[in-house]
Design a protein around this motif. Structure first.
Motif, PDB file in Angstrom:
ATOM      1  N   GLY A 505       8.028  -0.824  -1.603  1.00  0.00           N
ATOM      2  CA  GLY A 505       9.454  -0.204  -1.365  1.00  0.00           C
ATOM      3  C   GLY A 505      10.647  -0.926  -1.929  1.00  0.00           C
ATOM      4  O   GLY A 505      11.632  -0.107  -2.287  1.00  0.00           O
ATOM      5  N   TYR A 506      10.885  -2.100  -1.615  1.00  0.00           N
ATOM      6  CA  TYR A 506      11.996  -2.982  -1.903  1.00  0.00           C
ATOM      7  C   TYR A 506      12.025  -2.825  -3.620  1.00  0.00           C
ATOM      8  O   TYR A 506      13.204  -2.628  -4.341  1.00  0.00           O
ATOM      9  CB  TYR A 506      11.879  -4.411  -1.748  1.00  0.00           C
ATOM     10  CG  TYR A 506      12.198  -4.636  -0.383  1.00  0.00           C
ATOM     11  CD1 TYR A 506      12.352  -3.634   0.742  1.00  0.00           C
ATOM     12  CD2 TYR A 506      12.277  -5.981   0.215  1.00  0.00           C
ATOM     13  CE1 TYR A 506      12.430  -4.006   1.912  1.00  0.00           C
ATOM     14  CE2 TYR A 506      12.645  -5.862   1.607  1.00  0.00           C
ATOM     15  CZ  TYR A 506      12.854  -5.036   2.284  1.00  0.00           C
ATOM     16  OH  TYR A 506      13.195  -5.282   3.701  1.00  0.00           O
ATOM     17  N   THR A 507      10.813  -3.016  -4.278  1.00  0.00           N
ATOM     18  CA  THR A 507      10.770  -3.231  -5.794  1.00  0.00           C
ATOM     19  C   THR A 507      11.038  -1.713  -6.512  1.00  0.00           C
ATOM     20  O   THR A 507      11.997  -1.418  -7.206  1.00  0.00           O
ATOM     21  CB  THR A 507       9.364  -3.600  -6.182  1.00  0.00           C
ATOM     22  OG1 THR A 507       9.126  -4.770  -5.734  1.00  0.00           O
ATOM     23  CG2 THR A 507       9.520  -3.576  -7.729  1.00  0.00           C
ATOM     24  N   ASN A 524       5.569   6.997  -8.240  1.00  0.00           N
ATOM     25  CA  ASN A 524       4.085   7.187  -7.654  1.00  0.00           C
ATOM     26  C   ASN A 524       3.377   6.140  -6.915  1.00  0.00           C
ATOM     27  O   ASN A 524       2.816   6.322  -6.008  1.00  0.00           O
ATOM     28  CB  ASN A 524       3.538   7.610  -9.102  1.00  0.00           C
ATOM     29  CG  ASN A 524       3.753   8.543  -9.979  1.00  0.00           C
ATOM     30  OD1 ASN A 524       4.411   9.340  -9.472  1.00  0.00           O
ATOM     31  ND2 ASN A 524       3.684   8.540 -11.157  1.00  0.00           N
ATOM     32  N   LEU A 525       3.679   4.859  -7.309  1.00  0.00           N
ATOM     33  CA  LEU A 525       3.157   3.685  -6.290  1.00  0.00           C
ATOM     34  C   LEU A 525       3.885   3.911  -5.028  1.00  0.00           C
ATOM     35  O   LEU A 525       3.109   3.480  -3.887  1.00  0.00           O
ATOM     36  CB  LEU A 525       3.571   2.486  -7.047  1.00  0.00           C
ATOM     37  CG  LEU A 525       3.002   1.860  -8.405  1.00  0.00           C
ATOM     38  CD1 LEU A 525       3.564   0.518  -8.821  1.00  0.00           C
ATOM     39  CD2 LEU A 525       1.579   1.826  -8.195  1.00  0.00           C
ATOM     40  N   LEU A 526       5.292   4.414  -4.640  1.00  0.00           N
ATOM     41  CA  LEU A 526       5.675   4.648  -3.503  1.00  0.00           C
ATOM     42  C   LEU A 526       4.811   5.600  -2.807  1.00  0.00           C
ATOM     43  O   LEU A 526       4.599   5.265  -1.724  1.00  0.00           O
ATOM     44  CB  LEU A 526       7.292   4.780  -3.678  1.00  0.00           C
ATOM     45  CG  LEU A 526       7.937   4.787  -2.550  1.00  0.00           C
ATOM     46  CD1 LEU A 526       8.187   3.096  -2.243  1.00  0.00           C
ATOM     47  CD2 LEU A 526       9.274   5.379  -2.677  1.00  0.00           C
ATOM     48  N   ARG A 527       4.570   6.512  -3.287  1.00  0.00           N
ATOM     49  CA  ARG A 527       3.955   7.682  -2.792  1.00  0.00           C
ATOM     50  C   ARG A 527       2.459   7.241  -2.228  1.00  0.00           C
ATOM     51  O   ARG A 527       2.069   7.519  -1.108  1.00  0.00           O
ATOM     52  CB  ARG A 527       3.892   8.933  -3.620  1.00  0.00           C
ATOM     53  CG  ARG A 527       5.246   9.609  -3.749  1.00  0.00           C
ATOM     54  CD  ARG A 527       5.133  10.760  -4.528  1.00  0.00           C
ATOM     55  NE  ARG A 527       4.239  11.753  -3.959  1.00  0.00           N
ATOM     56  CZ  ARG A 527       4.052  13.047  -4.275  1.00  0.00           C
ATOM     57  NH1 ARG A 527       4.582  13.268  -5.746  1.00  0.00           N
ATOM     58  NH2 ARG A 527       3.342  13.753  -3.984  1.00  0.00           N
ATOM     59  N   ALA A 528       1.840   6.534  -3.177  1.00  0.00           N
ATOM     60  CA  ALA A 528       0.469   6.033  -2.986  1.00  0.00           C
ATOM     61  C   ALA A 528       0.482   4.978  -1.856  1.00  0.00           C
ATOM     62  O   ALA A 528      -0.449   5.252  -0.980  1.00  0.00           O
ATOM     63  CB  ALA A 528      -0.143   5.409  -3.987  1.00  0.00           C
ATOM     64  N   ARG A 534      14.310   2.146   0.158  1.00  0.00           N
ATOM     65  CA  ARG A 534      15.274   1.396   0.972  1.00  0.00           C
ATOM     66  C   ARG A 534      16.652   1.738   0.505  1.00  0.00           C
ATOM     67  O   ARG A 534      16.886   1.705  -0.517  1.00  0.00           O
ATOM     68  CB  ARG A 534      14.969   0.088   0.961  1.00  0.00           C
ATOM     69  CG  ARG A 534      13.279  -0.181   1.303  1.00  0.00           C
ATOM     70  CD  ARG A 534      13.033   0.255   2.949  1.00  0.00           C
ATOM     71  NE  ARG A 534      11.587  -0.102   3.108  1.00  0.00           N
ATOM     72  CZ  ARG A 534      11.011   0.227   4.286  1.00  0.00           C
ATOM     73  NH1 ARG A 534      11.673   0.845   5.171  1.00  0.00           N
ATOM     74  NH2 ARG A 534       9.591   0.078   4.464  1.00  0.00           N
ATOM     75  N   ARG A 535      17.584   1.459   1.455  1.00  0.00           N
ATOM     76  CA  ARG A 535      18.844   1.552   1.076  1.00  0.00           C
ATOM     77  C   ARG A 535      19.369   0.173   0.682  1.00  0.00           C
ATOM     78  O   ARG A 535      19.152  -0.846   1.399  1.00  0.00           O
ATOM     79  CB  ARG A 535      19.949   1.886   2.373  1.00  0.00           C
ATOM     80  CG  ARG A 535      21.339   1.951   2.099  1.00  0.00           C
ATOM     81  CD  ARG A 535      22.100   2.607   3.292  1.00  0.00           C
ATOM     82  NE  ARG A 535      21.579   3.866   3.840  1.00  0.00           N
ATOM     83  CZ  ARG A 535      22.100   4.478   4.818  1.00  0.00           C
ATOM     84  NH1 ARG A 535      23.088   3.919   5.523  1.00  0.00           N
ATOM     85  NH2 ARG A 535      21.646   5.750   5.057  1.00  0.00           N
ATOM     86  N   THR A 536      20.050  -0.022  -0.386  1.00  0.00           N
ATOM     87  CA  THR A 536      20.247  -1.073  -0.795  1.00  0.00           C
ATOM     88  C   THR A 536      22.078  -1.591  -0.993  1.00  0.00           C
ATOM     89  O   THR A 536      22.895  -0.383  -0.734  1.00  0.00           O
ATOM     90  CB  THR A 536      20.058  -1.349  -2.476  1.00  0.00           C
ATOM     91  OG1 THR A 536      20.706  -0.333  -3.371  1.00  0.00           O
ATOM     92  CG2 THR A 536      18.583  -1.093  -2.509  1.00  0.00           C
ATOM     93  N   CYS A 583       8.818  -9.381  -8.136  1.00  0.00           N
ATOM     94  CA  CYS A 583       9.790  -9.261  -6.981  1.00  0.00           C
ATOM     95  C   CYS A 583       9.747 -10.477  -5.968  1.00  0.00           C
ATOM     96  O   CYS A 583       8.549 -10.969  -6.016  1.00  0.00           O
ATOM     97  CB  CYS A 583       9.124  -7.944  -6.263  1.00  0.00           C
ATOM     98  SG  CYS A 583      10.267  -7.777  -4.756  1.00  0.00           S
ATOM     99  N   ALA A 584      11.077 -11.002  -5.805  1.00  0.00           N
ATOM    100  CA  ALA A 584      10.947 -12.220  -4.856  1.00  0.00           C
ATOM    101  C   ALA A 584      11.986 -11.577  -3.640  1.00  0.00           C
ATOM    102  O   ALA A 584      12.949 -11.262  -3.801  1.00  0.00           O
ATOM    103  CB  ALA A 584      11.699 -13.360  -5.723  1.00  0.00           C
TER     104      ALA A 584
END
Length: 746
Positions: A505-507, A524-528, A534-536, A583-584
């Motif tokens: 979600g963050y990425t 597509n990864l988010l839906r999987a 997320r709000r940034t 992602c960090a």
């Protein structure tokens, strides 16, 4: 003090025989022996009031020296700003007048103001002082103000103020524009002809149907005209070279003449619509090459009938040559209409196509091609506008027609043979009608439209072709190099105790905010993973190839391996991932998303075509993995001939909401760099080809009409045979066909 009645001074301008109250007081003082101190004590107010009496008038108080009114600041005067370090201007001393001033010494200037010095002794009324001139006083006051202004202006001239120097150096002054005077109109100056209104902006689908209507009939009529013209040319060659003909024709040459004239008349009937349109457009201010050809065909047809009915002596009519010219003009019109149909059909393949425009000074001070999604507004109007060859002949056709008419009269009536006037006119108009007239644009345009139709793209008429001129760049985005389907995920690795849905979600949130071409993959990864965006806040792009933002109070970094090393994020030992998204979270590595980039096959030839045609590729990518080093090492692309702007300019150049040029250059209905490059390169090549063909055909018309006039004037009928003129016109047609054949080969 002695009494001198005849030498009294009139201070108020009253008649000499009238005595003021002051005169009486002075006379009374002399008679009563009153001292001067008593007189002054009695009239010691700030402003001495003296009664004035005239005959049959009441006593009125008169001000001897009235107080000057206070000066109000003028709102129209702008005070000059005071500089730093400038000395304060000297303040004027307010002098209060008590009683009368005594002019015992000459006046002294103090700070630009006249001040009369006070005597040490007692005050004496200066009876011998003349009244002050108001004009002189006003001039002195004006000079005083000017002196004060100049002193305040140049008081700090020697002191240099850095802020003032910078302001004077970099802030330009403003000048008021003078009203432009209208140019003087000359008597012989002609009013400019108003431009015709543009064609209606019809939808591309409707235009495709309109251009398709009657296209098959035009093709059939063109083929029949060509077949008839070929037979007529063969018969003319046989007559010119004395080739043996069948006995039925050899014994009746007049039948052969009637056959040639009738064949030309049949060709005219097959192209009657084009003939009528060519004769109507001169009345609309749109005379062109087809008008010359139509008038030449009619003149030749009339000369053929004239020669048969009145038995004119001399050379035969140019019926076969005019039929062949008319076939070439029908052929060019068919090619042009076919190209228009294909272009409109390609532009109507999508309701929201990509629009290509050339925006001036968009990057590096040059015009740059860019594409953006939208409705093809203006395409229908531009596609119906005259092409480049027609625009050239609009200026040359009137000159050629006038020259043909005058030279025909000179070659016939001037030689004492008025019966040859129609023949001379047909010869000159035929020589002025190049075979490549309508083929100059119709042939290359149809070839290019056919190639662009395969990729669902089209140039937006001649205005769009003209917009592609000059040195230019082309903006290449993520979707141009790697269209949808060219980038695919190749694995996910989560580190530490971070949940997978949180890392994804963050990425995905940072990738979405960056506008990268990887948005669809991470969506597509988010839906999987069953998570959401997320709000940034505090979103930022880095030149090192990464992104940063704050999500729920946590600092999130997303970028390449080099970016993570630059931000001092620890990476696993022996990591061997060529293209990935890292992602960090809070400085700790949270996940790695491996990606597989596949370059389409048409990218290399598209880039080669752009570079060879002097169009510089400008990488306006937002995917931090697509950098020149990656394109050179993995895909062997010529990145040394590309331009790679800084990250701020890349984001600005690839922004979706921008101001674009209103003139459309092309319309694209397919993703990728291939259709984009084909439209830009094809339009530039079409422009060069049409301009070359137009100049060549104009030169052929000019040379042909001059050469035909000379041969007709000297009665060189053998040199002016139909076969020789046909060879002359064919020689000018070959370069047009050769250059047109290469417009779609790149």
């Amino acid at each position: 003090m002695k009494k001198r009645k005849d030498n009294r001074i009139n201070l108020f301008g009253a008649p000499d025989d009238t005595l003021t109250g002051l005169d009486k007081l002075l006379e009374g003082a002399e008679e009563s022996e009153a001292s001067l101190d008593e007189i002054l004590a009695e009239f010691s107010d700030q402003s001495i009031r003296i009664q004035k009496r005239t005959e049959n008038q009441e006593v009125q108080p008169v001000m001897l020296r009235p107080e000057p009114p206070k000066e109000e600041p003028d709102p129209r005067v702008v005070r000059f700003p005071k500089r730093k370090g400038a000395p304060e201007p000297p303040e004027e001393e307010e002098i209060e007048e008590e009683g009368l001033e005594e002019e015992l010494e000459p006046p002294v200037r103090t700070a630009g103001k006249r001040v009369r010095p006070e005597p040490d002794g007692e005050k004496v009324i200066p009876l011998w002082e003349e009244p002050e001139n108001p004009v002189k006083a006003g001039m002195e006051d004006l000079l005083r103000r000017a002196d004060e202004f100049s002193d305040a202006m140049f008081a700090g001239e020697d002191q240099q103020d850095p802020d003032a120097d910078l302001a004077e150096r970099y802030i330009p002054g403003t000048d008021e524009e003078e009203e432009a005077r209208p140019p003087r109109k000359l008597l012989w100056e002609r009013k400019p002809r108003p431009e015709p209104p543009p064609p209606p902006d019809l939808p591309p689908a409707e235009l495709a149907k309109r251009f398709n209507r009657g296209l098959s009939s035009l093709r059939l009529r063109t083929s029949l005209t060509g077949l008839i013209a070929l037979v007529m040319v063969l018969l003319t060659v046989a007559l010119d070279r004395n080739i043996e003909l069948p006995p039925s024709l050899a014994g009746h040459p007049e039948w052969l003449q009637w056959g040639l004239t009738g064949g030309l008349g049949l060709c005219v009937l097959l192209g009657m619509d084009l003939l009528l349109k060519s004769l109507i457009v001169p009345f609309q201010g749109q005379m062109g090459m087809r008008t010359i050809a139509a008038l030449g065909v009619l003149a030749t047809l009339g000369d053929g009938i004239w020669a048969l009915t009145l038995e004119r002596d001399g050379p035969m009519a140019y019926c076969a040559l005019s039929a062949f010219i008319w076939f070439c003009y029908l052929w060019g019109e068919y090619k042009r209409r076919k190209g228009l149909r294909l272009s409109c059909k390609a532009a109507s393949a999508s309701s929201q196509p990509y629009l290509v425009t050339r925006d001036e000074a968009k990057w590096n001070g040059r015009g740059t091609f860019s594409k953006h999604a939208g409705t093809p507004r203006g395409f229908g109007s531009q596609i119906q506008m005259p092409d480049g060859a027609q625009l050239i002949y609009r200026r040359m056709a009137p000159v050629l027609l006038l020259a043909a008419a005058l030279l025909a009269l000179l070659a016939s009536v001037g030689k004492g043979e008025p019966e040859m006037c129609l023949w001379a006119l047909s010869v000159l108009l035929t020589a002025a009608s190049p075979l490549g007239g309508t083929l100059a644009y119709g042939k290359p345009f149809e070839l290019l439209a056919r190639r662009l139709y395969k990729s669902n793209s089209a140039v937006a008429g001649w205005p769009g072709v003209e917009a592609m001129a000059g040195s230019s760049g082309i903006l290449i985005t993520d979707g141009d190099l790697f269209p949808p389907g060219s980038v695919s995920p190749n694995g996910i690795k989560i580190f530490g105790d971070f949940p997978a849905d949180k890392v994804v979600g963050y990425t995905a949130s940072l990738i979405r905010d960056s506008g990268s071409g990887l948005d669809q993959i991470f969506h597509n990864l988010l839906r999987a993973q069953g998570t959401i965006y997320r709000r940034t806040s505090d979103f930022c792009c880095y030149e090192g190839g990464g992104l940063s933002a704050v999500i729920r109070g946590e600092q999130v970094l997303v970028g390449s391996a080099a970016f993570m090393a630059l931000m001092e994020v620890g990476l696993p030992q022996g990591l061997n991932v060529k293209n990935a998204v890292f992602c960090a979270i809070e400085g700790e590595l949270a996940g790695i998303f491996a990606l597989n980039y596949t370059l389409p096959n048409n990218i290399r030839p598209a880039l080669a075509a752009l570079i060879s045609n002097k169009v510089s590729p400008v990488l306006a990518t937002r995917d931090f993995n697509i950098i020149p080093a990656m394109l050179r090492q993995r895909f062997k692309l010529p990145v040394e001939k590309m331009e790679f702007p800084p990250v701020e300019r890349r984001v600005e150049l690839s922004a979706p909401l921008q101001e674009y040029d209103p003139v459309l250059a092309a319309v694209l209905c397919r993703e990728g760099l291939g259709p984009f490059s084909d439209a830009v390169v094809g339009g530039r090549r079409l422009r060069g080809t049409v301009r070359f063909n137009g100049v060549l055909t104009v030169l052929a018309s000019s040379v042909g009409i001059l050469l035909a006039f000379y041969l007709a004037f000297v009665r060189a009928y053998a040199s002016l045979s139909p076969l020789n003129v046909l060879v002359f016109l064919t020689m000018w047609l070959v370069p047009v066909l050769l250059t047109s054949a290469g417009v779609d080969r790149y």
